[in-house]
Design an enzyme around this catalytic site. Structure first.
Site, PDB file in Angstrom:
ATOM      1  N   ALA A 153      49.196  37.256  63.906  1.00  0.00           N
ATOM      2  CA  ALA A 153      50.233  36.211  63.960  1.00  0.00           C
ATOM      3  C   ALA A 153      51.207  36.359  62.796  1.00  0.00           C
ATOM      4  CB  ALA A 153      49.591  34.822  63.922  1.00  0.00           C
ATOM      5  N   TYR A 186      45.202  42.146  43.585  1.00  0.00           N
ATOM      6  CA  TYR A 186      45.650  42.469  44.946  1.00  0.00           C
ATOM      7  C   TYR A 186      45.569  43.975  45.181  1.00  0.00           C
ATOM      8  CZ  TYR A 186      48.959  43.643  48.646  1.00  0.00           C
ATOM      9  OH  TYR A 186      49.539  44.178  49.768  1.00  0.00           O
ATOM     10  N   ASN A 191      57.604  48.556  50.300  1.00  0.00           N
ATOM     11  CA  ASN A 191      58.071  47.156  50.335  1.00  0.00           C
ATOM     12  C   ASN A 191      58.659  46.824  51.705  1.00  0.00           C
ATOM     13  OD1 ASN A 191      57.961  48.099  47.469  1.00  0.00           O
ATOM     14  ND2 ASN A 191      58.405  45.944  47.133  1.00  0.00           N
TER      15      ASN A 191
HETATM   16  C1  UD1 Z   1      54.143  44.140  45.640  1.00  0.00           C
HETATM   17  C2  UD1 Z   1      53.085  45.144  45.943  1.00  0.00           C
HETATM   18  C3  UD1 Z   1      53.203  45.557  47.362  1.00  0.00           C
HETATM   19  C4  UD1 Z   1      53.236  44.380  48.278  1.00  0.00           C
HETATM   20  C5  UD1 Z   1      54.410  43.493  47.902  1.00  0.00           C
HETATM   21  C6  UD1 Z   1      54.537  42.226  48.754  1.00  0.00           C
HETATM   22  C7  UD1 Z   1      52.873  46.236  43.729  1.00  0.00           C
HETATM   23  C8  UD1 Z   1      53.162  47.458  42.955  1.00  0.00           C
HETATM   24  N1  UD1 Z   1      53.263  46.266  45.029  1.00  0.00           N
HETATM   25  O1  UD1 Z   1      55.320  44.860  45.600  1.00  0.00           O
HETATM   26  O2  UD1 Z   1      52.108  46.363  47.697  1.00  0.00           O
HETATM   27  O3  UD1 Z   1      53.330  44.799  49.598  1.00  0.00           O
HETATM   28  O4  UD1 Z   1      54.224  43.087  46.566  1.00  0.00           O
HETATM   29  O5  UD1 Z   1      53.433  41.402  48.536  1.00  0.00           O
HETATM   30  O6  UD1 Z   1      52.298  45.318  43.238  1.00  0.00           O
HETATM   31  N2  UD1 Z   1      61.580  40.553  41.675  1.00  0.00           N
HETATM   32  C9  UD1 Z   1      62.636  39.913  41.045  1.00  0.00           C
HETATM   33  N3  UD1 Z   1      62.885  38.601  41.334  1.00  0.00           N
HETATM   34  C10 UD1 Z   1      62.111  37.882  42.209  1.00  0.00           C
HETATM   35  C11 UD1 Z   1      61.021  38.543  42.854  1.00  0.00           C
HETATM   36  C12 UD1 Z   1      60.787  39.881  42.543  1.00  0.00           C
HETATM   37  O7  UD1 Z   1      63.362  40.514  40.247  1.00  0.00           O
HETATM   38  O8  UD1 Z   1      62.411  36.701  42.424  1.00  0.00           O
HETATM   39  C13 UD1 Z   1      61.347  41.970  41.351  1.00  0.00           C
HETATM   40  C14 UD1 Z   1      59.934  42.239  40.857  1.00  0.00           C
HETATM   41  O9  UD1 Z   1      59.809  42.036  39.495  1.00  0.00           O
HETATM   42  C15 UD1 Z   1      59.748  43.690  41.275  1.00  0.00           C
HETATM   43  C16 UD1 Z   1      60.607  43.829  42.552  1.00  0.00           C
HETATM   44  O10 UD1 Z   1      61.477  42.706  42.551  1.00  0.00           O
HETATM   45  O11 UD1 Z   1      60.267  44.539  40.293  1.00  0.00           O
HETATM   46  C17 UD1 Z   1      59.823  43.806  43.829  1.00  0.00           C
HETATM   47  O12 UD1 Z   1      58.958  42.676  43.836  1.00  0.00           O
HETATM   48  P1  UD1 Z   1      58.130  42.216  45.127  1.00  0.00           P
HETATM   49  O13 UD1 Z   1      59.011  42.075  46.287  1.00  0.00           O
HETATM   50  O14 UD1 Z   1      57.262  41.065  44.735  1.00  0.00           O
HETATM   51  O15 UD1 Z   1      57.222  43.449  45.497  1.00  0.00           O
HETATM   52  P2  UD1 Z   1      56.428  44.487  44.571  1.00  0.00           P
HETATM   53  O16 UD1 Z   1      55.880  43.819  43.377  1.00  0.00           O
HETATM   54  O17 UD1 Z   1      57.201  45.736  44.429  1.00  0.00           O
END
Ligand code: UD1
Length: 375
Positions: free
Chosen positions: A12, A186, A215
């Protein structure tokens, strides 16, 4: 091969529901096992409208051995996608994440070992997070001795990892041979899931495949869940007239892959005999910075709202990781079809159709800060 009986755990959810649609479209008979987690589906645990009536739906939990056993009845192919997915949240809900992800997979494998029935294929959703930092080279192209990103470096805004001699490292596409180094609970549970499935698959002759998703973004991505991906978070911020909050300096690189390409990889992985026993990167093969994500989304929305670079660091975050997808190309015949800009347009289009995209970013940030999980 169509016309098979397929179980999708987490069917889902975001990725699972797109897979269910694709399986039904090609004539498979599909059963979904999903607990309709309130964090994703709301406190009333409502079945989302996108769950098709012609899929059999079991509301059940991978933490329940009885639910798992019941869902496996007469099944030939199993896609195990049910999981708790918040990286930040996993750093303070340690037992829960281990319970759902690691123990949930253990229950699935136990059920298969006790009574395999007609199961001929098992595919598990793994994650790029298991690598920790992606691949890097030294500035001269050589291999680094270590990939260091210490608290001291981060406090001094030295975002890029360094080698032991202090040389700033250069990111390179990450291949499946990169040694695993999970940096969150995780990620550790995803490494467990992958290893457990491939190990037991080999031991018991159950053809198994692991897909390391990068991602993923696209329609149906949970918005009410504050631990959703950055593209969904930024879009709902912009739609609410709020600036996206960029951690670090925004130059961190990721590989954003459309859910449609992920479904392509899921379908191919069940067909290709040479895939058995292996783990594959599933990405777009293109590196995009977090700043570019904010810019592209602002462009799609035609908004003047500027992203804010916070200079903060989220504990457990890695700096760069983007996929080398050569193996999936060669063995699975996988070829990403959705370009980043096109996919962002689709995501925004879907968000605009939703009632009122909620925005829980402040709550999420406050929760992490209260636990000392941001610097
Ligand atoms: C993580 C996991 C990935 C998982 C995904 C979604 C790791 C290395 N990877 O990816 O396996 O599928 O989460 O759960 O842990 N960011 C901002 N502002 C925000 C949110 C995020 O700048 O408001 C930045 C984060 O610091 C990061 C990037 O965006 O550098 C990506 O973040 P996010 O989308 O949470 O995914 P990951 O951490 O890459």
């Amino acid at each position: 091969m169509a016309g098979r009986r397929v179980l999708v755990t987490g069917g889902a959810g975001f990725v699972g529901s797109h897979l269910v649609d694709a399986l039904l479209a090609r004539g498979d008979r599909v059963r979904i096992l999903d607990n309709l987690d309130p964090q994703v589906h709301g406190s009333d645990r409502r079945k989302p409208a996108w769950v098709p009536g012609d899929a059999e739906f079991i509301q059940g939990d991978v933490r329940s051995p009885a639910d798992v056993r019941g869902s496996l009845r007469d099944v030939e192919v199993v896609y195990h996608l049910a999981a708790a997915v918040g990286v930040g949240q996993s750093m303070y809900q340690i037992a829960d994440y281990t319970d759902v992800n690691t123990l949930g997979t253990a229950h699935l494998l136990q059920a298969l070992v006790d009574d395999r029935g007609g199961v001929q294929k098992l595919i598990v959703a793994s994650s790029m997070s298991i690598y920790g930092e992606g691949r890097y080279t030294r500035p001269d192209g050589g291999a680094p001795t270590a990939i260091l990103r210490t608290a001291d470096q981060l406090r001094n805004d030295q975002w890029n990892p360094r080698d032991v001699d202090g040389a700033e490292l250069v990111p390179a596409p990450t291949d499946e041979g990169k040694p695993l180094d999970p940096t969150s609970i995780y990620a550790l549970t995803k490494a467990d899931q992958e290893k457990m499935v491939l190990m037991m698959g080999a031991a018991y002759g159950i053809p198994s495949v692991a897909l390391r998703f990068f991602n993923i973004y696209g329609p149906r991505q949970a918005l009410s869940n504050p631990y959703t991906g950055v593209a969904a978070i930024f879009s709902s911020r912009l739609l609410n007239g709020q600036p996206p909050l960029i951690f670090e300096d925004g130059e961190q690189k990721r590989d954003f892959v459309s859910v449609h390409d992920v479904v392509q990889a899921l379908l191919l992985s069940a067909e290709e005999e040479a895939a058995v026993g292996k783990a594959f990167n599933v990405g777009s093969g293109r590196a995009v910075t977090v700043r570019e994500v904010a810019q592209t989304l602002a462009g799609v929305l035609g908004t003047q709202v500027q992203a804010q670079v916070t200079g903060k660091y989220r504990v457990g975050d890695i700096r760069h990781c983007f996929a080398d997808i050569s193996l999936a190309r060669e063995v699975l015949g996988y070829e990403p079809r959705v370009a980043f800009e096109e996919g962002m347009q689709e995501l925004v289009g879907w968000l605009q159709e939703q009632e009122r995209p909620e925005d829980h970013v402040e709550t999420h940030a406050a929760e992490l800060a209260a636990r000392g999980l941001t610097l």
